[in-house]
Design a protein around this motif. Sequence first.
Motif, PDB file in Angstrom:
ATOM      1  N   ASN A 116      10.540  -2.670  12.689  1.00 12.03           N
ATOM      2  CA  ASN A 116       9.586  -3.766  12.542  1.00 12.03           C
ATOM      3  C   ASN A 116       8.324  -3.364  11.795  1.00 12.03           C
ATOM      4  O   ASN A 116       7.416  -4.174  11.642  1.00 12.03           O
ATOM      5  N   ARG A 117       8.269  -2.113  11.349  1.00  7.80           N
ATOM      6  CA  ARG A 117       7.101  -1.704  10.583  1.00  7.80           C
ATOM      7  C   ARG A 117       7.071  -2.409   9.233  1.00  7.80           C
ATOM      8  O   ARG A 117       8.095  -2.812   8.703  1.00  7.80           O
ATOM      9  N   ALA A 118       5.879  -2.516   8.688  1.00  7.14           N
ATOM     10  CA  ALA A 118       5.738  -3.143   7.375  1.00  7.14           C
ATOM     11  C   ALA A 118       6.509  -2.346   6.334  1.00  7.14           C
ATOM     12  O   ALA A 118       6.602  -1.121   6.406  1.00  7.14           O
ATOM     13  N   VAL A 119       7.091  -3.036   5.378  1.00  4.75           N
ATOM     14  CA  VAL A 119       7.824  -2.366   4.307  1.00  4.75           C
ATOM     15  C   VAL A 119       6.875  -2.066   3.155  1.00  4.75           C
ATOM     16  O   VAL A 119       5.836  -2.706   2.989  1.00  4.75           O
ATOM     17  N   ALA A 120       7.210  -1.044   2.379  1.00  5.46           N
ATOM     18  CA  ALA A 120       6.514  -0.786   1.127  1.00  5.46           C
ATOM     19  C   ALA A 120       7.213  -1.581   0.023  1.00  5.46           C
ATOM     20  O   ALA A 120       8.431  -1.770   0.070  1.00  5.46           O
ATOM     21  N   VAL A 121       6.450  -2.034  -0.943  1.00  5.46           N
ATOM     22  CA  VAL A 121       6.997  -2.853  -2.028  1.00  5.46           C
ATOM     23  C   VAL A 121       6.702  -2.170  -3.354  1.00  5.46           C
ATOM     24  O   VAL A 121       5.571  -1.734  -3.604  1.00  5.46           O
ATOM     25  N   ARG A 159      -0.614   0.924  -9.931  1.00  4.38           N
ATOM     26  CA  ARG A 159      -1.593   0.575  -8.897  1.00  4.38           C
ATOM     27  C   ARG A 159      -0.940   0.649  -7.526  1.00  4.38           C
ATOM     28  O   ARG A 159       0.130   0.072  -7.310  1.00  4.38           O
ATOM     29  N   ILE A 160      -1.583   1.359  -6.612  1.00  9.59           N
ATOM     30  CA  ILE A 160      -1.116   1.441  -5.224  1.00  9.59           C
ATOM     31  C   ILE A 160      -2.162   0.793  -4.335  1.00  9.59           C
ATOM     32  O   ILE A 160      -3.295   1.252  -4.255  1.00  9.59           O
ATOM     33  N   GLN A 161      -1.767  -0.286  -3.695  1.00  5.88           N
ATOM     34  CA  GLN A 161      -2.668  -0.977  -2.772  1.00  5.88           C
ATOM     35  C   GLN A 161      -2.225  -0.690  -1.349  1.00  5.88           C
ATOM     36  O   GLN A 161      -1.059  -0.883  -1.000  1.00  5.88           O
ATOM     37  N   ARG A 162      -3.153  -0.200  -0.549  1.00  9.10           N
ATOM     38  CA  ARG A 162      -2.834   0.172   0.833  1.00  9.10           C
ATOM     39  C   ARG A 162      -3.604  -0.737   1.778  1.00  9.10           C
ATOM     40  O   ARG A 162      -4.801  -0.546   2.016  1.00  9.10           O
ATOM     41  N   PRO A 163      -2.946  -1.759   2.347  1.00  8.50           N
ATOM     42  CA  PRO A 163      -3.637  -2.639   3.294  1.00  8.50           C
ATOM     43  C   PRO A 163      -4.152  -1.854   4.491  1.00  8.50           C
ATOM     44  O   PRO A 163      -3.559  -0.856   4.910  1.00  8.50           O
ATOM     45  N   SER A 205       4.270   3.110   4.908  1.00  8.89           N
ATOM     46  CA  SER A 205       4.608   1.725   5.236  1.00  8.89           C
ATOM     47  C   SER A 205       3.448   0.795   4.895  1.00  8.89           C
ATOM     48  O   SER A 205       2.293   1.087   5.205  1.00  8.89           O
ATOM     49  N   GLY A 206       3.776  -0.320   4.270  1.00  7.88           N
ATOM     50  CA  GLY A 206       2.764  -1.306   3.922  1.00  7.88           C
ATOM     51  C   GLY A 206       2.190  -1.169   2.529  1.00  7.88           C
ATOM     52  O   GLY A 206       1.522  -2.086   2.054  1.00  7.88           O
ATOM     53  N   ASP A 207       2.443  -0.032   1.860  1.00 12.50           N
ATOM     54  CA  ASP A 207       1.914   0.151   0.509  1.00 12.50           C
ATOM     55  C   ASP A 207       2.532  -0.861  -0.456  1.00 12.50           C
ATOM     56  O   ASP A 207       3.726  -1.176  -0.366  1.00 12.50           O
ATOM     57  N   ILE A 208       1.734  -1.346  -1.375  1.00  6.15           N
ATOM     58  CA  ILE A 208       2.202  -2.239  -2.431  1.00  6.15           C
ATOM     59  C   ILE A 208       1.994  -1.518  -3.758  1.00  6.15           C
ATOM     60  O   ILE A 208       0.858  -1.287  -4.175  1.00  6.15           O
TER      61      ILE A 208
END
Length: 328
Positions: A116-121, A159-163, A205-208
Motif C-alpha cells: 500500500n505504499r506510494a508508487v514511484a512514477v 526532474r525528481i519531485q519528492r512529495p 516510494s512516492g518519487d515522481i
Amino acid sequence: MGSLRPEPNRRKRSPSLRRSAGRRSTSKGASGASGALSGALGFTSTLSEVDVIGSTEFDWRGELTPEGFLDGLDELPKPIFALCRSPEDVSKEIEVGYSRILRDPRVSVRIIDRSNRAVAVLDGAVRTPHRFRIQRRVSLVELLVSAGGLTDAAGGEIRIQRPRDLSCRERREATSDGESRPNVTIIKITDLLNGLPEANPIIVSGDIITVLEAYPIYVIGGVMRPGKIDSRSKVTLSRAISMSGGFSRSADKESIAIIRKEGGAGEILEVSLAKIENGEVDDPILKPFDIVDVREKGKPPKRPISDPEQISRRVGTGVSEYALKIID
C-alpha cells in the motif's frame, strides 16, 4: 517461554490489537526474523507485525498511527514510536517495555506488507513510462533501464519531485531546524552519462521522475522537412531552417515569419534571411514553441497559427494507466 509477573492494573487491550494463534516455534530467533525483511518501518500504509517469541497473547499486527506510533500496544508503559526506524531498533525498545511484565522477553518486529505504499512514477521522454512499487534500494539509472531508456525527444535534464511525508529518506533529509530540503531535484543527463555519483540518486516510494523533453520549435512552409524540431540548446533561425532540410524551391527567403506566443499574447516577427546572411541584421534566437513560417513564392501568406497544438497535438496518458513494476 516468558512468564507473567503480577500486574494488578493492566490496561484494557485496544480493539485494534489483533492476536495471532499457535503458528510459531520457540526456536525462532528474534534477530533472524527481524533481519529477514530489512528496511525501516514506513508510513501508515505499511503493515507490520510484532512477535513475542513463545507467546501469542502479546503479538500484534497493524499499522502506524498518523503520528508514527505502533497502534494498539497498550500493555507497554509508553507508546512506541516506530516511524522510519529499523525493525531491530523497535524490537529492542519493545523488549525493554515488556520486561516490566515478562521475564526476558524476546521480540521480533518485521514488515509484512508494503503493497500500500506510494508508487514511484517515471515518465516523460522514456520509451515505456512506468509506475514502480519499490521494495529495495534502487537507483535512478536502474529505473531508466527498466523503462527502456531515453527517447530522442529527451532534453538535457531529469526532474525528481519528492512529495513530503511519503518516504523515510525524505524525513531523514530534513535540516536541523526541522525544515525539509527542497523536494525538487534537477539532474543533468550529461552528468548521469559521465557517471557522476550525485547524478544517480536513490529513488524512494512516492518519487515522481520526469525526463524533461526538449522544447519544440515548429518550422512550416517552404522547407524540405516541415514539422517539429527539438531544441536542446539555443537555436537560431538559420539553424532551424537547416535542421528542417533547408529551403524548398518555392521558398521566399525575403519573407519569413516567426510566430511567438508569450504571456497569452501573440506576435509575428517578420524576418529576411537574405539580410541575415548579408550581416544587415542579427540571426534571431528562437524561443520554445516558436513557429517559423517560411512563406512560398506565388502563394498568399498563410493564416497565422497562434497555437502549436494545431500543428502537433499530443494526447497524454494518465499515470494510472502506466504499467506497474515491482522492484524487489
